[in-house]
Design a protein around this motif. Structure first.
Motif, short mmCIF file in Angstrom:
data_model
loop_
_atom_site.label_atom_id
_atom_site.label_comp_id
_atom_site.label_asym_id
_atom_site.label_seq_id
_atom_site.Cartn_x
_atom_site.Cartn_y
_atom_site.Cartn_z
N TRP A 1 0.83 -1.18 0.00
CA TRP A 1 0.00 0.00 0.00
C TRP A 1 0.88 1.24 0.00
O TRP A 1 1.92 1.29 0.66
CB TRP A 1 -0.90 0.01 1.25
N GLY B 1 -1.37 7.96 -0.62
CA GLY B 1 -2.19 7.46 -1.70
C GLY B 1 -3.24 8.45 -2.19
O GLY B 1 -3.31 9.61 -1.76
N ARG C 1 -9.46 6.48 -4.89
CA ARG C 1 -9.49 5.06 -5.24
C ARG C 1 -10.48 4.33 -4.35
O ARG C 1 -10.64 4.66 -3.17
CB ARG C 1 -8.11 4.46 -5.12
N GLU D 1 -10.41 1.55 -2.78
CA GLU D 1 -9.88 0.88 -1.58
C GLU D 1 -9.26 1.87 -0.60
O GLU D 1 -8.82 1.49 0.48
CB GLU D 1 -8.80 -0.15 -1.98
N SER D 2 -9.22 3.16 -0.95
CA SER D 2 -8.48 4.15 -0.17
C SER D 2 -9.01 4.27 1.26
O SER D 2 -10.22 4.29 1.49
CB SER D 2 -8.55 5.50 -0.88
N SER E 1 -3.54 3.83 -0.30
CA SER E 1 -4.23 3.11 -1.37
C SER E 1 -3.21 2.14 -2.00
O SER E 1 -2.02 2.22 -1.73
CB SER E 1 -4.81 4.08 -2.41
#
Lengths: 158, 80
Positions: A12, A16, A20, A22-23, A66
């Protein structure tokens, strides 16, 4: 190489992109001098973005984690060039001797996996979005900056 | 108190002191605080936002982080 059995877990990125899917929120820049205060547990970025007022960039007040992706401009082969540039800038003495931040990301963190605890020492001071007039941090942030260019800039700035 | 008792008492005190010293937490290095609740998170965000506003909010700049190099970024497991 077969599928899941042989795959290394995903790294990860600790700086990030909030957009996104999944952030998650890694920390808030609410510490002294804008240093990051870390969350004990991850919170999805989507749950927090609505609390950032208009006119404020989330990447100025928060740090997000992310997935590290292969087509990131900071990738140098399998490595992250950003943390290498960050490391090239001399750290403040107090940062180097400070206790390592306790964050939820460490086992999966690209920087930790690449450079170890030094990445953790540098992490609290990192801002994802750097103003154009902050010459040094813009140089560090720019994926096209080489370590030689960074060192030359620092030598000239002394 | 005879010498033997004084010695025993001294030894007991020493052991007690050692145990006490061992039980006492070592002086902690500076510990980073952590955000452990929604309330703390909200307060921290409010503080960070206020600081950003006071310093002149930056809305444009150079990203020091993940930078998608192309439009079709995706998650690719690291090479084994």
């Amino acid at each position: 190489m077969d599928g899941s059995a042989g795959r290394r877990p995903l790294d990860w990125c600790p700086s990030g992109d909030a957009s996104r899917p999944e952030s998650v929120v890694l920390g808030v820049r609410s510490g002294d001098g804008g240093e990051v205060v870390y969350l004990a547990d991850p919170v999805p970025a989507a749950e927090v973005l609505g609390s950032i007022p208009e006119g404020i960039s989330p990447h100025r007040v928060l740090r997000f984690a992310s997935h590290c992706v292969s087509d990131c401009a900071n990738r140098v082969g399998e490595a992250c060039g950003l943390i290498e540039r960050i490391r090239a800038v001399p750290a403040k003495a107090e940062a180097a001797s400070a206790a390592v931040p306790r964050c939820h990301l460490r086992p999966h963190c690209k920087w930790w996996n690449q450079v170890g605890v030094e990445g953790c020492h540098r992490c609290p001071a990192v801002v994802t979005l750097n103003p154009p007039d902050d010459e040094l941090n813009v140089l560090v942030a720019n994926p096209e900056t080489t370590l030689e260019q960074l060192e030359s800039w620092m030598a000239a700035a002394e | 108190m005879n010498k033997g008792l004084r010695t025993a008492a001294a030894a007991a005190a020493l052991v007690t002191g050692l145990v006490t010293a061992a039980a006492a937490p070592a002086p902690a290095a500076t510990r980073h605080e952590r955000i452990t609740s929604q309330e703390q998170l909200a307060a921290s965000i409010a503080k960070a936002v206020a600081t950003e506003k006071a310093n002149g909010a930056v809305t444009d700049g150079v990203t020091g982080g993940i930078v998608a190099d192309s439009g079709k970024s995706g998650v690719h497991p690291a090479a084994c």
